[in-house]
Design an enzyme around this catalytic site. Structure first.
Site, short mmCIF file in Angstrom:
data_model
loop_
_atom_site.label_atom_id
_atom_site.label_comp_id
_atom_site.label_asym_id
_atom_site.label_seq_id
_atom_site.Cartn_x
_atom_site.Cartn_y
_atom_site.Cartn_z
N CYS A 1 -8.44 18.48 64.31
CA CYS A 1 -8.97 19.77 63.86
C CYS A 1 -9.81 20.43 64.96
CB CYS A 1 -9.84 19.58 62.63
SG CYS A 1 -8.92 19.23 61.13
N GLU B 1 -12.80 21.68 64.71
CA GLU B 1 -14.19 21.19 64.68
C GLU B 1 -14.31 19.88 65.46
OE1 GLU B 1 -12.28 22.13 62.18
OE2 GLU B 1 -13.41 23.02 60.54
N GLU C 1 -2.20 19.96 67.19
CA GLU C 1 -1.28 19.22 66.32
C GLU C 1 -0.35 18.34 67.14
OE1 GLU C 1 0.50 22.17 63.75
OE2 GLU C 1 -1.41 22.50 62.71
N CYS D 1 -12.13 20.82 56.56
CA CYS D 1 -11.59 19.71 55.76
C CYS D 1 -12.70 18.67 55.55
CB CYS D 1 -10.39 19.09 56.46
SG CYS D 1 -10.81 18.06 57.87
N CYS E 1 -13.87 16.79 58.63
CA CYS E 1 -14.69 17.58 59.57
C CYS E 1 -16.09 17.80 59.02
CB CYS E 1 -14.01 18.91 59.88
SG CYS E 1 -12.64 18.67 61.03
N1 THU Z 1 -7.59 22.63 60.49
C1 THU Z 1 -8.65 22.71 61.34
O1 THU Z 1 -8.50 22.69 62.56
N2 THU Z 1 -9.88 22.84 60.80
C2 THU Z 1 -10.12 22.94 59.47
O2 THU Z 1 -11.28 23.05 59.09
C3 THU Z 1 -9.04 22.98 58.50
C4 THU Z 1 -7.70 22.61 59.05
C5 THU Z 1 -6.24 22.53 61.07
C6 THU Z 1 -5.60 21.20 60.98
C7 THU Z 1 -4.14 21.56 61.11
O3 THU Z 1 -3.81 21.65 62.50
C8 THU Z 1 -4.05 22.95 60.52
O4 THU Z 1 -5.38 23.43 60.44
C9 THU Z 1 -3.41 22.98 59.15
O5 THU Z 1 -3.99 22.09 58.30
#
Ligand code: THU
Length: 159
Positions: A50, A52, A41, A83, A86
């Site tokens: 993310c 992935e 983040e 998401c 991804c």
């Molecule tokens: N996030 C992921 O890394 N992968 C996902 O498949 C869903 C969401 C992360 C993004 C963000 O850093 C945190 O989860 C909250 O949304």
């Protein structure tokens, strides 16, 4: 190394000070190599990435392009769904029948295929069609400008 252990281990390295939601992802490629990624983040929220996406970037950086299996894990009540972005990123490198396992740190798992995750995916076949139509239009326009339409040359060219 199992995909589960790889995803669980890399999740610990997630940089998630804003959501406190750590995610780990592991990809096995056609060669059998495992690539890991965690969410990273940023204080400028949209700049975060993310888990992935991190695993896919590691795979590409190593020169690989063919995903054979995916595992994603997070601490949540139900297996973490990737998401939308991804899902599209995974579909870029995985066939529709590739298995994606979604998991919780409590041990609940749900396995789905890439096609289940992203039905009706936008794929390269669409832009190939678009490019074909574009080239056809260019040829026709060029022929009209050159005055070759009407004397049979254009129609002859297209059969
Ligand atoms: N996030 C992921 O890394 N992968 C996902 O498949 C869903 C969401 C992360 C993004 C963000 O850093 C945190 O989860 C909250 O949304």
């Amino acid at each position: 190394m199992t995909l589960k252990s790889a995803a669980t281990a890399v999740r610990e390295n997630a940089h998630a000070p804003y959501s406190n939601f750590k995610v780990g992802a592991a990809i096995r490629t056609a060669s059998g190599t495992v690539y890991q990624g965690c969410n990273v983040e940023n204080v400028a929220y949209p700049e975060g990435t993310c888990a992935e996406a991190g695993a896919i970037a590691a795979m590409c950086a190593a020169g690989e392009r063919e995903i054979a299996e995916v595992y994603v894990i997070a601490e949540c009540p139900a297996p973490v769904p990737p998401c939308g972005g991804c899902r599209q990123k995974i579909a870029e490198f995985a066939a529709g029948d590739v298995v994606v396992t979604l998991a919780t740190t409590d041990g609940i798992e749900k396995s789905m295929t890439v096609a289940d995750l992203l039905p009706g995916a936008f794929d390269a076949s669409f832009i190939e069609l678009g490019a074909g139509i574009f080239i056809l239009c260019e040829l026709l326009l060029g022929a009209i400008i050159d005055g070759n339409v009407g004397n049979g040359r254009v129609l002859g060219f297209f059969g």
